[in-house]
Motif scaffolding. Structure first.
Motif, PDB file in Angstrom:
ATOM      1  N   ASP A  24       0.933  -1.240  -0.204  1.00  0.00           N
ATOM      2  CA  ASP A  24      -0.081  -0.287  -0.160  1.00  0.00           C
ATOM      3  C   ASP A  24       0.514   1.331  -0.241  1.00  0.00           C
ATOM      4  O   ASP A  24       0.662   1.817  -0.808  1.00  0.00           O
ATOM      5  N   LEU A  25       2.130   1.199   0.786  1.00  0.00           N
ATOM      6  CA  LEU A  25       3.044   1.987   0.916  1.00  0.00           C
ATOM      7  C   LEU A  25       3.208   2.704  -0.160  1.00  0.00           C
ATOM      8  O   LEU A  25       3.731   3.916  -0.865  1.00  0.00           O
ATOM      9  N   LYS A  26       3.772   1.553  -0.993  1.00  0.00           N
ATOM     10  CA  LYS A  26       4.704   1.683  -2.607  1.00  0.00           C
ATOM     11  C   LYS A  26       3.553   2.581  -3.401  1.00  0.00           C
ATOM     12  O   LYS A  26       4.271   3.062  -4.231  1.00  0.00           O
ATOM     13  N   SER A  27       2.793   2.191  -3.561  1.00  0.00           N
ATOM     14  CA  SER A  27       1.343   2.369  -4.671  1.00  0.00           C
ATOM     15  C   SER A  27       1.268   4.362  -3.968  1.00  0.00           C
ATOM     16  O   SER A  27       1.174   5.168  -4.781  1.00  0.00           O
ATOM     17  N   LYS A  28       1.214   4.673  -2.822  1.00  0.00           N
ATOM     18  CA  LYS A  28       0.999   6.094  -2.479  1.00  0.00           C
ATOM     19  C   LYS A  28       2.242   6.454  -2.668  1.00  0.00           C
ATOM     20  O   LYS A  28       1.869   7.982  -3.037  1.00  0.00           O
ATOM     21  N   LEU A  29       3.209   5.980  -2.932  1.00  0.00           N
ATOM     22  CA  LEU A  29       4.745   6.408  -3.182  1.00  0.00           C
ATOM     23  C   LEU A  29       5.048   7.672  -4.754  1.00  0.00           C
ATOM     24  O   LEU A  29       5.581   8.344  -4.570  1.00  0.00           O
ATOM     25  N   ASP A  30       4.151   6.838  -5.310  1.00  0.00           N
ATOM     26  CA  ASP A  30       4.324   7.986  -6.930  1.00  0.00           C
ATOM     27  C   ASP A  30       3.569   9.037  -6.433  1.00  0.00           C
ATOM     28  O   ASP A  30       3.340   9.772  -7.811  1.00  0.00           O
ATOM     29  N   GLN A  31       2.921   9.467  -5.383  1.00  0.00           N
ATOM     30  CA  GLN A  31       1.672  10.874  -6.039  1.00  0.00           C
ATOM     31  C   GLN A  31       3.514  11.311  -4.700  1.00  0.00           C
ATOM     32  O   GLN A  31       3.669  12.851  -5.904  1.00  0.00           O
ATOM     33  N   ILE A  32       4.972  11.618  -5.118  1.00  0.00           N
ATOM     34  CA  ILE A  32       5.946  12.163  -4.570  1.00  0.00           C
ATOM     35  C   ILE A  32       6.219  12.366  -6.148  1.00  0.00           C
ATOM     36  O   ILE A  32       7.511  11.519  -6.321  1.00  0.00           O
ATOM     37  N   VAL A  33       6.816  13.450  -6.020  1.00  0.00           N
ATOM     38  CA  VAL A  33       7.228  14.238  -8.192  1.00  0.00           C
ATOM     39  C   VAL A  33       8.515  14.884  -7.701  1.00  0.00           C
ATOM     40  O   VAL A  33       9.423  15.457  -8.261  1.00  0.00           O
ATOM     41  N   ASP A  34       7.845  15.732  -6.634  1.00  0.00           N
ATOM     42  CA  ASP A  34       8.732  16.668  -6.288  1.00  0.00           C
ATOM     43  C   ASP A  34       9.161  17.360  -4.913  1.00  0.00           C
ATOM     44  O   ASP A  34       8.296  16.394  -3.912  1.00  0.00           O
ATOM     45  N   ALA A  35      10.046  18.127  -4.277  1.00  0.00           N
ATOM     46  CA  ALA A  35      10.105  18.513  -2.655  1.00  0.00           C
ATOM     47  C   ALA A  35       9.143  18.874  -2.605  1.00  0.00           C
ATOM     48  O   ALA A  35       8.475  19.202  -0.985  1.00  0.00           O
ATOM     49  N   SER A  36       7.980  19.552  -2.988  1.00  0.00           N
ATOM     50  CA  SER A  36       6.996  19.704  -2.657  1.00  0.00           C
ATOM     51  C   SER A  36       5.549  18.893  -2.092  1.00  0.00           C
ATOM     52  O   SER A  36       5.017  18.747  -1.222  1.00  0.00           O
ATOM     53  N   THR A  37       5.816  17.976  -3.568  1.00  0.00           N
ATOM     54  CA  THR A  37       4.989  17.422  -3.015  1.00  0.00           C
ATOM     55  C   THR A  37       5.498  15.514  -1.647  1.00  0.00           C
ATOM     56  O   THR A  37       4.679  15.307  -1.281  1.00  0.00           O
ATOM     57  N   TYR A  38       7.093  16.209  -2.105  1.00  0.00           N
ATOM     58  CA  TYR A  38       7.030  15.372  -0.601  1.00  0.00           C
ATOM     59  C   TYR A  38       7.171  15.808   0.575  1.00  0.00           C
ATOM     60  O   TYR A  38       6.638  15.027   1.135  1.00  0.00           O
ATOM     61  N   GLN A  39       6.817  16.880   0.472  1.00  0.00           N
ATOM     62  CA  GLN A  39       6.580  17.673   2.072  1.00  0.00           C
ATOM     63  C   GLN A  39       4.831  17.114   2.221  1.00  0.00           C
ATOM     64  O   GLN A  39       4.637  17.070   3.155  1.00  0.00           O
ATOM     65  N   ALA A  40       3.910  16.984   1.471  1.00  0.00           N
ATOM     66  CA  ALA A  40       2.919  17.504   1.764  1.00  0.00           C
ATOM     67  C   ALA A  40       2.585  15.776   1.568  1.00  0.00           C
ATOM     68  O   ALA A  40       1.757  15.578   2.490  1.00  0.00           O
ATOM     69  N   PHE A  41       2.968  15.114   0.898  1.00  0.00           N
ATOM     70  CA  PHE A  41       3.512  13.592   1.037  1.00  0.00           C
ATOM     71  C   PHE A  41       3.389  13.046   2.933  1.00  0.00           C
ATOM     72  O   PHE A  41       2.652  12.338   3.376  1.00  0.00           O
ATOM     73  N   LEU A  42       4.254  14.040   3.120  1.00  0.00           N
ATOM     74  CA  LEU A  42       4.542  13.392   4.774  1.00  0.00           C
ATOM     75  C   LEU A  42       4.016  13.870   6.522  1.00  0.00           C
ATOM     76  O   LEU A  42       3.315  13.353   7.112  1.00  0.00           O
ATOM     77  N   LYS A  43       3.316  15.230   5.589  1.00  0.00           N
ATOM     78  CA  LYS A  43       2.331  15.749   6.171  1.00  0.00           C
ATOM     79  C   LYS A  43       0.188  14.656   6.315  1.00  0.00           C
ATOM     80  O   LYS A  43       0.011  15.012   7.386  1.00  0.00           O
ATOM     81  N   SER A  44       0.449  14.350   5.462  1.00  0.00           N
ATOM     82  CA  SER A  44      -0.753  13.397   4.880  1.00  0.00           C
ATOM     83  C   SER A  44      -0.609  12.623   5.375  1.00  0.00           C
ATOM     84  O   SER A  44      -1.490  11.969   6.284  1.00  0.00           O
ATOM     85  N   HIS A  45       1.059  11.842   5.952  1.00  0.00           N
ATOM     86  CA  HIS A  45       1.079  10.476   6.253  1.00  0.00           C
ATOM     87  C   HIS A  45       1.699  10.621   7.358  1.00  0.00           C
ATOM     88  O   HIS A  45       1.935   9.060   8.472  1.00  0.00           O
ATOM     89  N   VAL A  46       2.051  11.357   8.617  1.00  0.00           N
ATOM     90  CA  VAL A  46       2.695  11.046   9.724  1.00  0.00           C
ATOM     91  C   VAL A  46       1.654  12.027  10.596  1.00  0.00           C
ATOM     92  O   VAL A  46       1.726  12.926  10.761  1.00  0.00           O
TER      93      VAL A  46
END
Length: 300
Positions: free
Chosen positions: A277-299
């Motif tokens: 499940d995590l691997k599929s969600k990691l596709d959301q990360i394409v740059d630094a801003s989406t990386y930060q948004a990903f962390l905020k939504s999952h941590v």
């Protein structure tokens, strides 16, 4: 995706000891993971559990040859045998990098033997979660003995203790210098120590060292003191002793899985499920801003 009725039919045919149905069921278990166990609870209701013997040890110890000869001796006693041969996974395809399966070639046409290779999928414990599910299918089939060959590269290969009823650690005379380094992990899980290739120089010394270690640590063993045998698998020496030990352990093992085994299986299956499940969600990360948004939504 096969329909539920198709899966039920595969389970029914597997219970009637159809190798074709078993092969297809194993494939579905690998693909669908824990979901199939939830959808088909009869996978948890096998009439009896196979006796599971894990065979591990460092590379080059002759595990495949040893297992090939073990299968031959077990079949001579009219016992049906399943084999799960766990190989390292390709870092790219995640499939098994097939090991020396030629050692099993003599048994491919034997209806009383079923062999399946399985990749570790990167598992540090030497087994992927699929191994637990596959063993459920082997139980449904009704094998008398299942041999589980693991990668066996060192102290991390300890997941086997949660899968097998008993464990044989295979060593060769050249292993002598590394015993101290292995003692904190791989060696301590053994129910049987097998000194293979015992026609080589140093075999007697290695066996003596193991005997001394076992004698010094007798108070640490919660069950029986480990057995120690010498074999030369290529010459069929010592295999009758090995099979006699297997039969003795098979007769005395508990009927049901322990609490620790069930918890370990649940942990492995859920870890694999959440990792996918995590691997599929990691596709959301394409740059630094989406990386930060990903962390905020999952941590939290």
């Amino acid at each position: 995706m096969p329909q539920a009725t198709d899966i039920k039919s595969l389970i029914e045919q597997t219970a009637k000891q159809s190798p074709t149905a078993l092969a297809r069921l194993l494939t579905q278990l690998e693909r669908r993971g824990v979901h199939l166990l939830l959808d088909e609870p009869q996978l948890l209701q096998a009439p009896r559990q196979c006796f599971r013997l894990g065979i591990t040890g460092p590379p080059g110890a002759g595990k495949s040859t040893l297992i090939g000869r073990l299968v031959q001796h077990l079949r001579a006693q009219n016992l049906t045998v399943g084999v799960i041969a766990v190989d390292p996974s390709s870092p790219f395809s995640k499939g098994a990098i097939l090991g020396d399966r030629i050692r099993y070639a003599d048994h491919f046409a034997d209806p009383g033997v079923f062999i399946r290779s399985l990749g570790t999928r990167g598992s540090l414990g030497g087994l992927s979660a699929s191994a637990y599910l596959m063993l459920r299918a082997y139980d449904i089939y009704g094998f008398d003995v299942v041999l589980i060959e693991t990668v066996g590269v060192g102290q991390t290969e300890l997941e086997i203790i949660n899968v097998a009823d008993r464990i044989a650690v295979t060593l060769v005379p050249e292993s002598g210098d590394s015993i101290q380094a292995m003692k904190a992990g791989l060696l301590e899980i053994a129910d049987i120590y097998v000194v293979n290739k015992s026609d080589r120089p140093g075999a007697a010394t290695l066996k003596n060292e193991i005997e001394q270690s076992v004698a010094l640590g007798q108070s640490l063993y919660q069950t029986a003191i480990p057995e120690i045998i010498s074999t030369v698998a290529t010459e069929d020496k010592g295999l009758e002793d090995f099979v006699a030990i297997i039969n003795k352990m098979k007769a005395s093992r508990p009927e049901d899985q322990s609490k620790d085994q069930l918890q370990a299986e649940a942990r492995a299956l859920l870890s694999a499920h959440y990792d996918t499940d995590l691997k599929s969600k990691l596709d959301q990360i394409v740059d630094a801003s989406t990386y930060q948004a990903f962390l905020k939504s999952h941590v939290s």
